[in-house]
Design a protein around this motif. Structure first.
Motif, mmCIF file in Angstrom:
data_model
loop_
_atom_site.group_PDB
_atom_site.id
_atom_site.type_symbol
_atom_site.label_atom_id
_atom_site.label_comp_id
_atom_site.label_asym_id
_atom_site.label_seq_id
_atom_site.Cartn_x
_atom_site.Cartn_y
_atom_site.Cartn_z
ATOM 1 N N LEU A 1 0.847 -1.172 0.000
ATOM 2 C CA LEU A 1 0.000 0.000 0.000
ATOM 3 C C LEU A 1 0.894 1.237 0.000
ATOM 4 N N TYR A 2 0.696 2.079 -0.980
ATOM 5 C CA TYR A 2 1.523 3.272 -1.163
ATOM 6 C C TYR A 2 0.713 4.483 -0.719
ATOM 7 N N ALA A 3 1.124 5.124 0.354
ATOM 8 C CA ALA A 3 0.357 6.229 0.924
ATOM 9 C C ALA A 3 1.047 7.557 0.657
ATOM 10 N N GLU A 4 0.347 8.453 0.002
ATOM 11 C CA GLU A 4 0.811 9.825 -0.156
ATOM 12 C C GLU A 4 0.200 10.665 0.961
ATOM 13 N N VAL A 5 1.046 11.296 1.743
ATOM 14 C CA VAL A 5 0.598 12.145 2.845
ATOM 15 C C VAL A 5 0.848 13.596 2.475
ATOM 16 N N LEU A 6 -0.232 14.375 2.373
ATOM 17 C CA LEU A 6 -0.113 15.804 2.089
ATOM 18 C C LEU A 6 0.050 16.557 3.399
ATOM 19 N N LEU A 7 1.077 17.386 3.469
ATOM 20 C CA LEU A 7 1.380 18.148 4.677
ATOM 21 C C LEU A 7 1.367 19.641 4.371
ATOM 22 N N ARG B 1 7.437 14.111 13.870
ATOM 23 C CA ARG B 1 7.436 12.717 13.452
ATOM 24 C C ARG B 1 6.107 12.432 12.768
ATOM 25 N N VAL B 2 6.163 11.804 11.589
ATOM 26 C CA VAL B 2 4.967 11.450 10.819
ATOM 27 C C VAL B 2 4.945 9.936 10.654
ATOM 28 N N SER B 3 3.853 9.288 11.071
ATOM 29 C CA SER B 3 3.758 7.838 11.005
ATOM 30 C C SER B 3 2.406 7.406 10.468
ATOM 31 N N ILE B 4 2.396 6.261 9.772
ATOM 32 C CA ILE B 4 1.162 5.633 9.345
ATOM 33 C C ILE B 4 1.149 4.187 9.835
ATOM 34 N N ALA B 5 -0.048 3.629 9.964
ATOM 35 C CA ALA B 5 -0.222 2.232 10.343
ATOM 36 C C ALA B 5 -1.334 1.639 9.498
ATOM 37 N N CYS B 6 -1.189 0.353 9.156
ATOM 38 C CA CYS B 6 -2.140 -0.299 8.271
ATOM 39 C C CYS B 6 -2.029 -1.807 8.463
ATOM 40 N N LEU B 7 -3.084 -2.534 8.106
ATOM 41 C CA LEU B 7 -3.025 -3.992 8.180
ATOM 42 C C LEU B 7 -2.216 -4.590 7.037
ATOM 43 N N ALA B 8 -2.057 -3.837 5.949
ATOM 44 C CA ALA B 8 -1.305 -4.327 4.789
ATOM 45 C C ALA B 8 0.100 -3.725 4.796
ATOM 46 N N PRO B 9 1.070 -4.377 4.141
ATOM 47 C CA PRO B 9 2.391 -3.763 3.974
ATOM 48 C C PRO B 9 2.234 -2.381 3.343
ATOM 49 N N CYS B 10 2.974 -1.401 3.824
ATOM 50 C CA CYS B 10 2.752 -0.035 3.353
ATOM 51 C C CYS B 10 4.066 0.734 3.273
ATOM 52 N N SER B 11 4.046 1.736 2.414
ATOM 53 C CA SER B 11 5.137 2.698 2.321
ATOM 54 C C SER B 11 4.510 4.083 2.281
ATOM 55 N N MET B 12 5.318 5.106 2.481
ATOM 56 C CA MET B 12 4.783 6.452 2.621
ATOM 57 C C MET B 12 5.684 7.461 1.949
ATOM 58 N N VAL B 13 5.075 8.445 1.293
ATOM 59 C CA VAL B 13 5.822 9.572 0.765
ATOM 60 C C VAL B 13 5.145 10.844 1.267
ATOM 61 N N LEU B 14 5.937 11.817 1.706
ATOM 62 C CA LEU B 14 5.414 13.075 2.219
ATOM 63 C C LEU B 14 5.456 14.123 1.116
ATOM 64 N N ILE B 15 4.325 14.792 0.925
ATOM 65 C CA ILE B 15 4.210 15.838 -0.087
ATOM 66 C C ILE B 15 3.881 17.152 0.629
ATOM 67 N N HIS B 16 4.813 18.094 0.584
ATOM 68 C CA HIS B 16 4.641 19.360 1.286
ATOM 69 C C HIS B 16 3.953 20.377 0.376
ATOM 70 N N LYS B 17 2.949 21.033 0.934
ATOM 71 C CA LYS B 17 2.229 22.091 0.227
ATOM 72 C C LYS B 17 2.350 23.359 1.052
ATOM 73 N N SER B 18 2.920 24.388 0.455
ATOM 74 C CA SER B 18 3.156 25.624 1.217
ATOM 75 C C SER B 18 1.849 26.300 1.609
ATOM 76 N N SER B 19 0.856 26.252 0.719
ATOM 77 C CA SER B 19 -0.463 26.820 1.018
ATOM 78 C C SER B 19 -1.470 26.222 0.045
ATOM 79 N N LEU B 20 -2.748 26.344 0.393
ATOM 80 C CA LEU B 20 -3.793 25.810 -0.483
ATOM 81 C C LEU B 20 -4.169 26.825 -1.541
#
Length: 216
Positions: A12-18, A197-216
């Motif tokens: 599972l590939y998770a994109e996290v918008l910050l 610290r940024v963390s994710i948890a899931c029942l399936a194998p997962c990876s994470m990428v952080l995507i920074h957004k300066s403003s909406l």
């Protein structure tokens, strides 16, 4: 999003918008759904109200990015505990904020997201003994120069697992440690940002990428 990796398993590939809350000071609630506006009306704190609006707007952007279409904040409804995407009910959403940071992620499987500002704690060993399993507290204290980092890693993993619905293992006194290693019966990914610290948890194998957004 699911992606294949070695041995034919699916990850599972998770994109996290910050984003930073202070970089989005003037937010209108006009685009929110009726259920979001009703929940917003009950929030007394202006800061908390800003976080709430920003979370829904950023979540709409995350859904747009995942689906490849424009997804509107007005199509985010408030559930009993979590917001959900009314036009994409096959996706699960998770929102977290700490200090000036706010993050969101959406995925076909339920993922829990947690962000914690890594403020130095005066007596991290006692805090670990109070908040964590005994095995975890011992691991935190084993290397004093790493104790702060170890504490925040375990803390965010526990919070993320709770949000992912993996609650039995984090509220029933179970340890995340096996033979001195973090080895829960679920999967996780974590990254250390300069101040958080940024963390994710899931029942399936997962990876994470952080995507920074300066403003909406």
């Amino acid at each position: 999003m699911l992606k294949s990796f070695a041995l034919g398993f699916l990850m599972l590939y998770a994109e996290v918008l910050l984003t930073r809350i202070t970089q989005n000071p003037y937010l209108s609630s006009d685009l929110l759904s009726a259920s979001s506006k009703a929940k917003l009306a009950a929030i007394q704190s202006p800061t908390r109200a800003q976080q709430f609006i920003l979370g829904r707007l950023l979540l709409a952007q995350a859904a747009s990015q995942f689906l490849g279409i424009e997804y509107m904040a007005g199509d985010i409804e408030e559930g009993e505990f979590f917001p959900y995407l009314s036009r994409a009910t096959h996706l699960h959403a998770s929102i977290s904020h700490s200090g000036d940071s706010l993050g969101v992620t959406v995925n076909p499987q339920r993922i829990g997201l947690d962000i914690e500002s890594c403020r130095p704690k005066a007596n991290i060993a006692k805090l670990a003994e109070f908040a964590l399993h005994q095995d975890e507290a011992s691991w935190v204290s084993a290397v004093p120069e790493e104790s702060q980092e170890r504490f925040y890693l375990l803390w965010t993993l526990r919070e993320a697992a709770f949000k992912a619905g993996i609650r039995e293992q984090v509220i029933r006194g179970n340890s995340l440690m096996i033979d001195g290693n973090i080895s829960p019966a679920w999967h996780w990914a974590s990254e250390r940002e300069p101040s958080q610290r940024v963390s994710i948890a899931c029942l399936a194998p997962c990876s994470m990428v952080l995507i920074h957004k300066s403003s909406l």
